[in-house]
Design a protein around this motif. Structure first.
Motif, PDB file in Angstrom:
ATOM      1  N   LYS A 133       0.860  -1.185   0.000  1.00 30.38           N
ATOM      2  CA  LYS A 133       0.000   0.000   0.000  1.00 30.38           C
ATOM      3  C   LYS A 133       0.888   1.223   0.000  1.00 30.38           C
ATOM      4  O   LYS A 133       1.875   1.263   0.746  1.00 30.38           O
ATOM      5  CB  LYS A 133      -0.826   0.062   1.288  1.00 30.38           C
ATOM      6  N   CYS A 134       0.569   2.198  -0.807  1.00 27.62           N
ATOM      7  CA  CYS A 134       1.403   3.398  -0.763  1.00 27.62           C
ATOM      8  C   CYS A 134       0.604   4.649  -1.065  1.00 27.62           C
ATOM      9  O   CYS A 134      -0.506   4.598  -1.606  1.00 27.62           O
ATOM     10  CB  CYS A 134       2.596   3.275  -1.704  1.00 27.62           C
ATOM     11  N   GLU A 135       1.181   5.764  -0.677  1.00 28.10           N
ATOM     12  CA  GLU A 135       0.616   7.067  -0.975  1.00 28.10           C
ATOM     13  C   GLU A 135       1.708   7.911  -1.615  1.00 28.10           C
ATOM     14  O   GLU A 135       2.838   7.940  -1.133  1.00 28.10           O
ATOM     15  CB  GLU A 135       0.118   7.732   0.318  1.00 28.10           C
ATOM     16  N   VAL A 136       1.345   8.601  -2.681  1.00 31.82           N
ATOM     17  CA  VAL A 136       2.314   9.452  -3.380  1.00 31.82           C
ATOM     18  C   VAL A 136       2.450  10.758  -2.606  1.00 31.82           C
ATOM     19  O   VAL A 136       1.455  11.430  -2.336  1.00 31.82           O
ATOM     20  CB  VAL A 136       1.844   9.739  -4.826  1.00 31.82           C
ATOM     21  N   THR A 137       3.693  11.103  -2.208  1.00 30.30           N
ATOM     22  CA  THR A 137       3.889  12.333  -1.446  1.00 30.30           C
ATOM     23  C   THR A 137       4.572  13.428  -2.262  1.00 30.30           C
ATOM     24  O   THR A 137       4.511  14.592  -1.908  1.00 30.30           O
ATOM     25  CB  THR A 137       4.727  12.073  -0.169  1.00 30.30           C
ATOM     26  N   GLU A 138       5.249  13.055  -3.336  1.00 32.40           N
ATOM     27  CA  GLU A 138       5.887  14.068  -4.174  1.00 32.40           C
ATOM     28  C   GLU A 138       6.138  13.505  -5.562  1.00 32.40           C
ATOM     29  O   GLU A 138       6.463  12.328  -5.708  1.00 32.40           O
ATOM     30  CB  GLU A 138       7.225  14.517  -3.547  1.00 32.40           C
ATOM     31  N   VAL A 139       5.968  14.350  -6.580  1.00 32.30           N
ATOM     32  CA  VAL A 139       6.346  13.994  -7.953  1.00 32.30           C
ATOM     33  C   VAL A 139       7.062  15.200  -8.540  1.00 32.30           C
ATOM     34  O   VAL A 139       6.551  16.315  -8.455  1.00 32.30           O
ATOM     35  CB  VAL A 139       5.112  13.683  -8.844  1.00 32.30           C
ATOM     36  N   ARG A 140       8.241  14.985  -9.081  1.00 40.97           N
ATOM     37  CA  ARG A 140       8.975  16.097  -9.716  1.00 40.97           C
ATOM     38  C   ARG A 140       9.745  15.554 -10.911  1.00 40.97           C
ATOM     39  O   ARG A 140      10.027  14.351 -10.991  1.00 40.97           O
ATOM     40  CB  ARG A 140       9.922  16.752  -8.702  1.00 40.97           C
ATOM     41  N   PRO A 141      10.089  16.447 -11.849  1.00 40.43           N
ATOM     42  CA  PRO A 141      10.890  15.969 -12.982  1.00 40.43           C
ATOM     43  C   PRO A 141      12.271  15.540 -12.493  1.00 40.43           C
ATOM     44  O   PRO A 141      12.817  16.161 -11.582  1.00 40.43           O
ATOM     45  CB  PRO A 141      11.026  17.215 -13.878  1.00 40.43           C
ATOM     46  N   ALA A 142      12.822  14.500 -13.087  1.00 42.90           N
ATOM     47  CA  ALA A 142      14.173  14.053 -12.728  1.00 42.90           C
ATOM     48  C   ALA A 142      15.191  15.017 -13.329  1.00 42.90           C
ATOM     49  O   ALA A 142      14.933  15.657 -14.350  1.00 42.90           O
ATOM     50  CB  ALA A 142      14.410  12.644 -13.260  1.00 42.90           C
ATOM     51  N   THR A 143      16.341  15.135 -12.677  1.00 45.84           N
ATOM     52  CA  THR A 143      17.431  15.940 -13.243  1.00 45.84           C
ATOM     53  C   THR A 143      18.185  15.094 -14.269  1.00 45.84           C
ATOM     54  O   THR A 143      18.037  13.858 -14.308  1.00 45.84           O
ATOM     55  CB  THR A 143      18.419  16.366 -12.148  1.00 45.84           C
ATOM     56  N   GLU A 144      19.006  15.749 -15.071  1.00 45.11           N
ATOM     57  CA  GLU A 144      19.809  15.006 -16.058  1.00 45.11           C
ATOM     58  C   GLU A 144      20.720  13.996 -15.377  1.00 45.11           C
ATOM     59  O   GLU A 144      20.924  12.893 -15.863  1.00 45.11           O
ATOM     60  CB  GLU A 144      20.667  15.985 -16.867  1.00 45.11           C
ATOM     61  N   ASP A 145      21.292  14.412 -14.242  1.00 47.39           N
ATOM     62  CA  ASP A 145      22.162  13.514 -13.481  1.00 47.39           C
ATOM     63  C   ASP A 145      21.421  12.252 -13.039  1.00 47.39           C
ATOM     64  O   ASP A 145      21.951  11.148 -13.105  1.00 47.39           O
ATOM     65  CB  ASP A 145      22.663  14.210 -12.205  1.00 47.39           C
ATOM     66  N   GLU A 146      20.213  12.464 -12.557  1.00 52.50           N
ATOM     67  CA  GLU A 146      19.432  11.319 -12.077  1.00 52.50           C
ATOM     68  C   GLU A 146      19.136  10.347 -13.214  1.00 52.50           C
ATOM     69  O   GLU A 146      19.218   9.127 -13.053  1.00 52.50           O
ATOM     70  CB  GLU A 146      18.135  11.809 -11.428  1.00 52.50           C
ATOM     71  N   ILE A 147      18.797  10.894 -14.377  1.00 55.82           N
ATOM     72  CA  ILE A 147      18.500  10.032 -15.526  1.00 55.82           C
ATOM     73  C   ILE A 147      19.770   9.306 -15.964  1.00 55.82           C
ATOM     74  O   ILE A 147      19.746   8.104 -16.242  1.00 55.82           O
ATOM     75  CB  ILE A 147      17.872  10.848 -16.676  1.00 55.82           C
ATOM     76  N   ALA A 148      20.906  10.024 -15.950  1.00 56.78           N
ATOM     77  CA  ALA A 148      22.181   9.395 -16.338  1.00 56.78           C
ATOM     78  C   ALA A 148      22.558   8.287 -15.350  1.00 56.78           C
ATOM     79  O   ALA A 148      23.060   7.238 -15.734  1.00 56.78           O
ATOM     80  CB  ALA A 148      23.279  10.437 -16.417  1.00 56.78           C
ATOM     81  N   HIS A 149      22.305   8.521 -14.043  1.00 54.48           N
ATOM     82  CA  HIS A 149      22.655   7.524 -13.016  1.00 54.48           C
ATOM     83  C   HIS A 149      21.584   6.447 -12.867  1.00 54.48           C
ATOM     84  O   HIS A 149      21.778   5.464 -12.166  1.00 54.48           O
ATOM     85  CB  HIS A 149      22.834   8.207 -11.658  1.00 54.48           C
ATOM     86  N   GLU A 150      20.424   6.672 -13.442  1.00 53.75           N
ATOM     87  CA  GLU A 150      19.285   5.748 -13.357  1.00 53.75           C
ATOM     88  C   GLU A 150      18.793   5.530 -11.934  1.00 53.75           C
ATOM     89  O   GLU A 150      18.339   4.448 -11.565  1.00 53.75           O
ATOM     90  CB  GLU A 150      19.616   4.407 -14.040  1.00 53.75           C
TER      91      GLU A 150
END
Ligand SMILES: [Zn+2]
Length: 160
Positions: A133-150
């Motif tokens: 069970k979960c609740e979404v507490t935040e959604v934000r666009p990923a940074t380029e670094d995050e996408i590169a690091h996966e």
């Protein structure tokens, strides 16, 4: 903002077994990078796709989609003298090579006798159907670094 590929999602979650017992309860939110990066169970990711902050999900995870089916071949009996002399107790965990495979898995000590030690390479939750069970507490666009690091960075994500 809705959950989509390359957003960083924070959730609070609770994991129960089929008896309703709480196995894990996130006190703080956890974050992951959404979009097939193996940051979370794929079934959970599918259920969260398109959701926004405040929305909840409740998913039954079959063993196959959680910690795997129980594999009796992963239970091994080893001579006691292959382990350190002191402080060997049921419940201790250590990494070891799995038989014939080039992969390290986590073994849990399940029995200790005078001359033998039984270790189990199954995840403690293998073979169990789980309720997530979960609740979404935040959604934000990923940074380029995050996408590169996966993976997600920041307070509830990966710390470097
Ligand atoms: Zn990183």
């Amino acid at each position: 903002m809705n959950i989509a590929k390359n957003t960083v999602v924070s959730i609070r979650y609770e994991l129960r077994n089929s008896d309703g017992e709480v196995l894990e309860n996130s006190e703080d939110a956890v974050s992951y990078l959404h979009g097939g990066y193996d940051g979370i169970f794929p079934t959970v990711e599918e259920a969260l796709q398109g959701k926004a902050v405040g929305e909840v999900c409740e998913i039954t995870l079959e063993p196959d989609h959680a910690f795997g089916e129980y594999d009796a071949d992963l239970v091994r009996i080893e001579p006691r003298n292959q382990f350190p002399d002191d402080k060997l107790e049921v419940g201790m965990q250590f990494e070891g090579a799995s038989d014939g495979e080039d992969e390290w898995i986590l073994y849990t000590v399940t029995d200790v006798t005078d001359d033998k030690v039984v270790v189990d390479g199954n995840h403690p939750l293998a073979g169990q159907r789980l309720l997530f069970k979960c609740e979404v507490t935040e959604v934000r666009p990923a940074t380029e670094d995050e996408i590169a690091h996966e993976h997600a960075h920041g307070e509830h994500g990966h710390q470097h």
